[in-house]
Design a protein around this motif. Structure first.
Motif, PDB file in Angstrom:
ATOM      1  N   PRO A  53      89.496  10.582 -42.485  1.00 29.29           N
ATOM      2  CA  PRO A  53      88.353   9.963 -43.362  1.00 29.29           C
ATOM      3  C   PRO A  53      89.069   9.627 -44.808  1.00 29.29           C
ATOM      4  N   ALA A  54      90.096  10.215 -45.202  1.00 26.91           N
ATOM      5  CA  ALA A  54      90.729   9.997 -46.564  1.00 26.91           C
ATOM      6  C   ALA A  54      91.058   8.447 -46.681  1.00 26.91           C
ATOM      7  N   ILE A  55      91.408   8.062 -45.525  1.00 29.53           N
ATOM      8  CA  ILE A  55      91.996   6.664 -45.597  1.00 29.53           C
ATOM      9  C   ILE A  55      91.335   5.520 -44.801  1.00 29.53           C
ATOM     10  N   ASP A 113      94.962  -1.954 -35.716  1.00 28.98           N
ATOM     11  CA  ASP A 113      94.627  -3.297 -36.133  1.00 28.98           C
ATOM     12  C   ASP A 113      95.339  -3.669 -37.578  1.00 28.98           C
ATOM     13  N   GLY A 114      96.554  -2.514 -37.873  1.00 29.07           N
ATOM     14  CA  GLY A 114      97.264  -3.021 -38.833  1.00 29.07           C
ATOM     15  C   GLY A 114      96.645  -2.437 -40.238  1.00 29.07           C
ATOM     16  N   CYS A 115      95.833  -1.116 -40.129  1.00 28.03           N
ATOM     17  CA  CYS A 115      95.235  -0.616 -41.356  1.00 28.03           C
ATOM     18  C   CYS A 115      96.422   0.352 -42.137  1.00 28.03           C
ATOM     19  N   GLY A 116      95.635   0.601 -43.060  1.00 29.89           N
ATOM     20  CA  GLY A 116      96.214   2.040 -43.966  1.00 29.89           C
ATOM     21  C   GLY A 116      97.410   1.635 -44.382  1.00 29.89           C
ATOM     22  N   THR A 117      98.482   2.084 -44.180  1.00 33.65           N
ATOM     23  CA  THR A 117      99.940   2.154 -44.793  1.00 33.65           C
ATOM     24  C   THR A 117     100.380   0.543 -44.370  1.00 33.65           C
ATOM     25  N   ALA A 118     100.176   0.163 -43.142  1.00 29.46           N
ATOM     26  CA  ALA A 118     100.557  -1.111 -42.788  1.00 29.46           C
ATOM     27  C   ALA A 118     100.298  -2.198 -43.775  1.00 29.46           C
ATOM     28  N   GLY A 146     100.077  -5.841 -43.547  1.00 30.80           N
ATOM     29  CA  GLY A 146      98.954  -5.413 -42.393  1.00 30.80           C
ATOM     30  C   GLY A 146      99.751  -6.334 -41.257  1.00 30.80           C
ATOM     31  N   ILE A 147     100.949  -5.999 -41.197  1.00 32.62           N
ATOM     32  CA  ILE A 147     101.531  -6.640 -39.961  1.00 32.62           C
ATOM     33  C   ILE A 147     101.737  -5.547 -38.598  1.00 32.62           C
ATOM     34  N   ALA A 148     101.444  -4.303 -38.934  1.00 31.66           N
ATOM     35  CA  ALA A 148     101.428  -3.468 -37.810  1.00 31.66           C
ATOM     36  C   ALA A 148     100.455  -3.431 -36.885  1.00 31.66           C
ATOM     37  N   LEU A 164      85.649   3.030 -32.535  1.00 30.27           N
ATOM     38  CA  LEU A 164      85.716   2.543 -33.977  1.00 30.27           C
ATOM     39  C   LEU A 164      86.817   3.271 -34.672  1.00 30.27           C
ATOM     40  N   SER A 165      87.105   4.469 -34.312  1.00 27.07           N
ATOM     41  CA  SER A 165      88.097   5.247 -34.728  1.00 27.07           C
ATOM     42  C   SER A 165      89.356   4.808 -34.318  1.00 27.07           C
TER      43      SER A 165
END
Lengths: 321, 366
Positions: free
Chosen positions: B327-329, B120-125, B130-132, B113-114
């Motif tokens: 955890p911050a993101i 899966d294209g999270c965060g900065t992507a 969300g393409i990354a 889950l981490s």
């Protein structure tokens, strides 16, 4: 233990003159102490030195070069210190070496196998030494094991249980368990045909995760961040997850330690996957003993044979085979 | 703890191997096997000792995230290969078929889950739509079922309950197996898990078997050590940031660290990789392989400068990443499943629990 208390007192007395003292303290589970870096006298109360003090503190010394530090050493640790001194990797005047008689250390893997029917090593609540035994407190009560059944193999063949060249030696020196290291383990291994031995290493190395704990736990592996294994330019070792390159690294490691390895066994102990990599180093140590009559970390006047050059080696007949 | 909409089954130890072999007809089954002093995942084979509970030394992450994989292979084309006019032919690797991980621990299943949001294209992507997304990981993820074997008891190094897990947690699992007298209770936690039970030897479980499993789960829960009071650990996020410049703190904490990669490579949540082109003559492959923030090379820049030249900076990153930056993101979720492998297998007994608690304490004093 009396020795432990004496050592605690010695450490307290020496600490004011030193940056820190490296010894052992309580570990995360019962069967192992952890390296302890003492910086003030209050820390000394948790100092341990005994059957569970497995880690070789000589490993850390080069990091502290130029600062005066103390180090507690078993006999094998002292050989590593000796070899570091010989190679100029630490300076004698920077060190305050505290020795004590070592009666061997635990091989936690042996103990884990012996107690497997009762519990896992991580389920033990506590453990203590009692003469020739250790008393373990498991989930279903206390039981004991004979030290000789769980002692590390290297201790059974250790010729130097008392730290050499110590500034302070606490306790009575004791006689070694063995008088001669005959490399019986190697001889037994070499009974098998070459193909079988290769198959053995292929199987063992198939577990390798390339964490390089073997390298990083070795007190004489001094290239540290410049290791050939991770060099990208040139790119000696493939990043592919193959047995060939994993074994290749072990051969490089063993070759770099020929005539320098003191047999402390930390490489093998550190391996999380239980790969018996010490055997490779022992093969080269035996060869160095035979060819050069040299054992690492003992003779402070000696020269590590592969770090020097003689036009003619007395035991190597180059011209008249 | 299993979802009530699924019906638990029971399989005898005698039938266990046959069931897994049947599953292995359609998927690659990875199961723990004792080899020497380690317990490693191997493809299902003879004499695997499936009937006894084995705690794998390594996590199962290599099944979804191989230690090294070819992202593609390349070959220069044409007679004068390598000439300016030459073309390069690229080839995608053949994807693997479905996989089943049998005998993962509950912490291992939660470990993925981490991974998921990262690949899966999270965060900065998201800034770029969300393409990354990582097709290599996601394909394996969708194709893999995880059969968790509930822990019978906790080790001194276990701390799954600090980070929201438990010895029989079903989070991330498709099927939860619990060791009972004579066999396993198999409680499905997903449709995919329920589908694995379509086998004549998986018989409906008796109510007393379900009750016995629940009692065992509770007993395993009780065997865990003390956890910090609820919510206290969340303070690590701010604390680790506050201590970022405190080199003395990190030098003290890292004194015993060897800066090897045992912790990161055994960790179910460490997901970092390196990419290398390796070629031999006119052909080669772009490899993605595990990397470790404990290695000096991890941050070595082309100029020769290394922002994390000392082990103190590397350990700070490992702990900071897991208990603050990640955890911050990711909605406060720690990038740690509390499996304790980094402690248990650390050659130098570095204890991440102690470091996090020391950081919280130290930051509170400043």
């Amino acid at each position: 233990m009396a020795i432990e208390q004496e050592l605690q007192a010695a450490v307290k007395a020496a600490l004011p003159e030193l940056d820190c003292i490296i010894g052992w303290g309580p570990g995360p589970d019962a069967l192992r102490d952890a390296p302890l870096f003492l910086r003030d006298a209050a820390d000394a109360d948790v100092l341990r030195a005994g059957f569970f003090s497995v880690n070789n503190p000589a490993l850390f010394l080069p990091e502290y070069k130029g600062r005066k530090i103390g180090v507690l050493v078993k006999g094998c640790d002292a050989r590593s210190v000796g070899q570091l001194l010989l190679e100029g990797l630490v300076r004698r005047e920077d060190l305050f070496v505290i020795g004590f008689p070592c009666s061997g250390v635990i091989d936690a893997g042996k103990a884990a196998a012996l107690i497997a029917d009762r519990c896992e090593a991580g389920e033990l609540r506590s453990v203590r030494e009692q003469g020739d035994s250790i008393v373990l407190e498991g989930p279903d009560g206390a039981f004991s094991l004979a030290k000789k059944d769980v002692r590390a193999d290297k201790c059974e063949r250790c010729l130097f249980p008392n730290a050499m060249d110590a500034d302070l030696f606490v306790g009575e020196k004791r006689a070694p368990f063995a008088e001669l290291d005959e490399y019986a383990d190697l001889a037994a291994f070499e009974q098998a045909p070459l193909e079988e031995r290769m198959a053995f290493w292929e199987k063992e190395m198939s577990r390798c995760i390339r964490c390089y704990a073997c390298r990083d736990a070795c007190p004489l592996c001094v290239c540290r961040d410049q290791c050939v294994a991770v060099a990208r330019d040139p790119h000696w070792l493939s990043q592919a997850d193959g047995i060939r390159d994993k074994l290749f690294f072990q051969i490089i490691h063993a070759s770099h330690l020929a005539g320098r390895c003191t047999g402390c066994g930390e490489c093998e102990r550190a391996c999380p996957m239980g790969i018996p990599v010490l055997l490779l180093k022992r093969a080269l140590s035996r060869r160095v003993e035979t060819l050069f009559a040299y054992r690492a970390g003992i003779d402070m006047q000696g020269r590590p044979p592969l770090l020097t050059f003689s036009l003619e080696e007395p035991r190597i007949k180059e011209r008249d085979w | 703890m299993s979802d009530r909409s699924f019906t638990p089954a029971f399989i005898s130890f005698k039938a266990l191997s046959g069931w897994l072999r049947a599953l292995a007809q359609k998927a690659t089954v990875h199961a723990p096997r004792r080899e020497g002093r380690a317990v490693v995942y191997r493809e299902l084979g003879d004499g695997q000792g499936l009937e006894s509970f084995l705690r794998p030394t390594e996590s199962a992450k290599h099944v979804l995230f191989p230690r090294s994989e070819a992202l593609f292979s390349f070959q220069r084309q044409g007679e004068a290969a390598g000439a300016a006019s030459g073309k390069i032919r690229l080839q995608e690797p053949e994807g693997e078929g479905p996989a089943i991980i049998f005998g993962a621990l509950s912490c291992d299943a939660r470990g993925f889950l981490s991974f998921d949001p990262v690949y899966d294209g999270c965060g900065t992507a998201q800034a770029v739509g969300g393409i990354a997304k990582d097709p290599y990981y996601l394909r394996r993820r969708a194709n893999t079922s995880i059969i968790v074997r509930a822990c019978k008891s906790a080790l001194n190094t276990c701390f799954c309950h600090w980070v929201g897990g438990g010895p029989a947690s079903t989070e991330g699992a498709d099927l939860l197996a619990t060791d009972l007298e004579g066999g396993l209770l198999l409680s499905p936690c997903s449709e995919a898990g329920a589908a694995l039970l379509e086998h004549p030897d998986c018989v409906p479980a008796l109510p007393e078997q379900i009750a016995a499993a629940a009692a065992l789960h509770a007993a395993a829960e009780r065997s865990l050590g003390e956890a910090p009071p609820a919510g206290e650990l969340a303070a690590s996020r701010a604390a680790l940031l506050a201590l970022f410049e405190n080199s003395e703190f990190w030098q003290r904490q890292s004194a015993q660290c060897l800066s090897c990669g045992a912790c990161t490579y055994l960790c179910p949540t460490c997901y970092c990789f390196n990419i290398t082109d390796e070629s031999n003559g006119i052909a080669g492959a772009r490899l993605r392989s595990w990397d470790s923030c404990m290695s000096a090379l991890f941050t070595l820049e082309a100029s020769g400068h290394n922002p994390r030249a000392a082990k103190a900076a590397r350990l700070k990153n490992r702990v900071g990443h897991k208990f603050s930056y990640y955890p911050a993101i990711h909605e406060g979720r720690f990038s740690c499943c509390g499996c304790g492998r980094c402690i248990k297998s650390c050659p130098s007994s570095v204890d991440i629990r102690k470091i996090v608690l020391a950081a919280i304490k130290e930051a509170a004093h400043v």
